[in-house]
Design an enzyme around this catalytic site. Structure first.
Site, short mmCIF file in Angstrom:
data_model
loop_
_atom_site.label_atom_id
_atom_site.label_comp_id
_atom_site.label_asym_id
_atom_site.label_seq_id
_atom_site.Cartn_x
_atom_site.Cartn_y
_atom_site.Cartn_z
N HIS A 161 -3.50 -4.54 8.06
CA HIS A 161 -3.55 -3.39 9.13
C HIS A 161 -2.43 -3.64 10.25
O HIS A 161 -2.90 -4.38 11.01
CB HIS A 161 -4.85 -3.03 9.82
N ASP A 162 -1.85 -2.70 10.30
CA ASP A 162 -0.37 -2.87 11.03
C ASP A 162 0.51 -3.92 11.35
O ASP A 162 1.18 -4.44 12.37
CB ASP A 162 -1.24 -2.61 12.84
N HIS B 248 -5.43 3.40 -1.63
CA HIS B 248 -6.98 3.69 -1.07
C HIS B 248 -7.33 5.25 -1.15
O HIS B 248 -6.76 5.96 -0.54
CB HIS B 248 -6.66 3.49 0.68
N GLU C 107 -8.82 0.04 -2.57
CA GLU C 107 -9.61 -0.21 -1.52
C GLU C 107 -10.34 1.13 -1.25
O GLU C 107 -9.85 2.25 -1.39
CB GLU C 107 -8.90 -0.84 -0.30
N ARG D 162 3.92 19.00 -0.22
CA ARG D 162 4.50 20.09 -1.10
C ARG D 162 3.82 20.11 -2.72
O ARG D 162 3.33 19.20 -2.84
CB ARG D 162 6.17 19.73 -1.42
N ARG E 167 -9.28 8.24 -0.99
CA ARG E 167 -10.29 8.85 -0.11
C ARG E 167 -10.85 9.92 -0.98
O ARG E 167 -9.97 10.65 -1.57
CB ARG E 167 -9.78 9.25 1.22
N ASN F 175 1.11 -1.37 -0.10
CA ASN F 175 -0.01 0.04 0.07
C ASN F 175 0.98 1.26 -0.13
O ASN F 175 1.78 1.49 0.79
CB ASN F 175 -1.00 0.21 1.27
#
Length: 272
Positions: free
Chosen positions: A215-216, A58, A89, A33, A60, A22
């Site tokens: 995730h993590d 992902h 995702e 910047r 958004r 990801n």
């Protein structure tokens, strides 16, 4: 196009867990910047060159990291890597389905879309879909993706009893949300957490529902997770891998995560 009768998509045979990188955090740094530095597309290319089996983004609605142009540029890059996968995702009730439709219309590759139930202003993904509450609104969106030959993965908490409902809604895979395991590792509580993930994975396998995870996950906890949770087809790793890449470089970081995966599938030596 008949969205109601499209057959289920065949999944790849499972041999070993794939690594999808990801690259959102590369885009987050760039967006501080008004220049294209660091290059998100170049980051994706370097990860693929190092052996990553896929790239995840992902996007958004507020474009806080991945922008619409990034999605199309990375999809164009993926045409040069036909043996790798592109995964987008996001929340299908926001902007995700626009990309699914538009990439298909442009003839650009998209192999998997992961439906995540996050709000527009959410800091990061922190829970999975709920069933039966979410089934009715997800089913037509899953059919739309299937009609474009895109695999659908649902972001889910490790609840074994929910796997059948995800399958019934039309999902091809689930992505198990692994933060609870990552927070518990390496303390003894991790064993209870791992047990829940393993039960969910076995329940999914019993109904031919593929399992991803993310995730993590990081270089410390990944191998143990994959040794314990059976049949994980793909891990999507972003924050930890990009943080490691700041010190190690993209190639070295990707190769070390691949090493962690290899160790999970290596025979465990028995004491003499």
């Amino acid at each position: 196009m008949n969205l109601l009768s499209h057959p289920p998509l065949p999944d790849k045979p499972f041999h070993k867990t794939a690594l999808s990188v990801n690259i959102n955090k590369v885009a987050l740094l760039r967006n501080t910047r008004h220049v294209d530095m660091p290059s998100v597309t170049r980051a994706a290319e370097l990860c693929l060159e190092a052996g990553a089996q896929g790239i995840t983004v992902h996007p958004r609605p507020d474009e806080r990291h991945i922008r619409a142009d990034d999605v199309y540029e990375i999809a164009a890059l993926m045409k040069d890597w036909p043996d790798r996968e592109f995964n987008i995702e996001g929340n299908p009730l926001h902007n995700l389905m626009h990309f699914v439709r538009d990439l298909s219309a442009r003839g650009l590759p998209l192999h998997q879309c992961t439906f995540v139930p996050d709000s527009e202003d959410q800091f990061t993904s922190d829970h999975g879909w709920s069933f039966p509450q979410d089934a009715e609104r997800l089913q037509p969106l899953i059919k739309q993706a299937h009609a474009r030959d895109v695999r659908v993965c649902l972001f889910m908490d490790p609840i074994a009893g929910a796997m059948a409902a995800a399958k019934a809604a039309g999902a091809d895979r689930v992505e198990l949300y692994t933060e609870t395991y990552a927070k518990a590792w390496p303390e003894p509580e991790k064993n209870e957490s791992l047990s829940r993930f393993a039960q969910a994975a076995r329940a999914a396998a019993a109904i031919n529902l593929g399992v991803n995870a993310g995730h993590d996950l990081n270089r410390n906890n990944l191998t143990e997770f994959l040794r314990t949770v059976p049949g994980v087809r793909e891990v999507s790793i972003g924050h930890a891998l990009i943080a490691d890449a700041l010190e190690m470089g993209y190639a070295a970081a990707v190769k070390d995560y691949l090493r962690c995966i290899d160790e999970a599938f290596a025979p465990v030596a028995t004491p003499q």
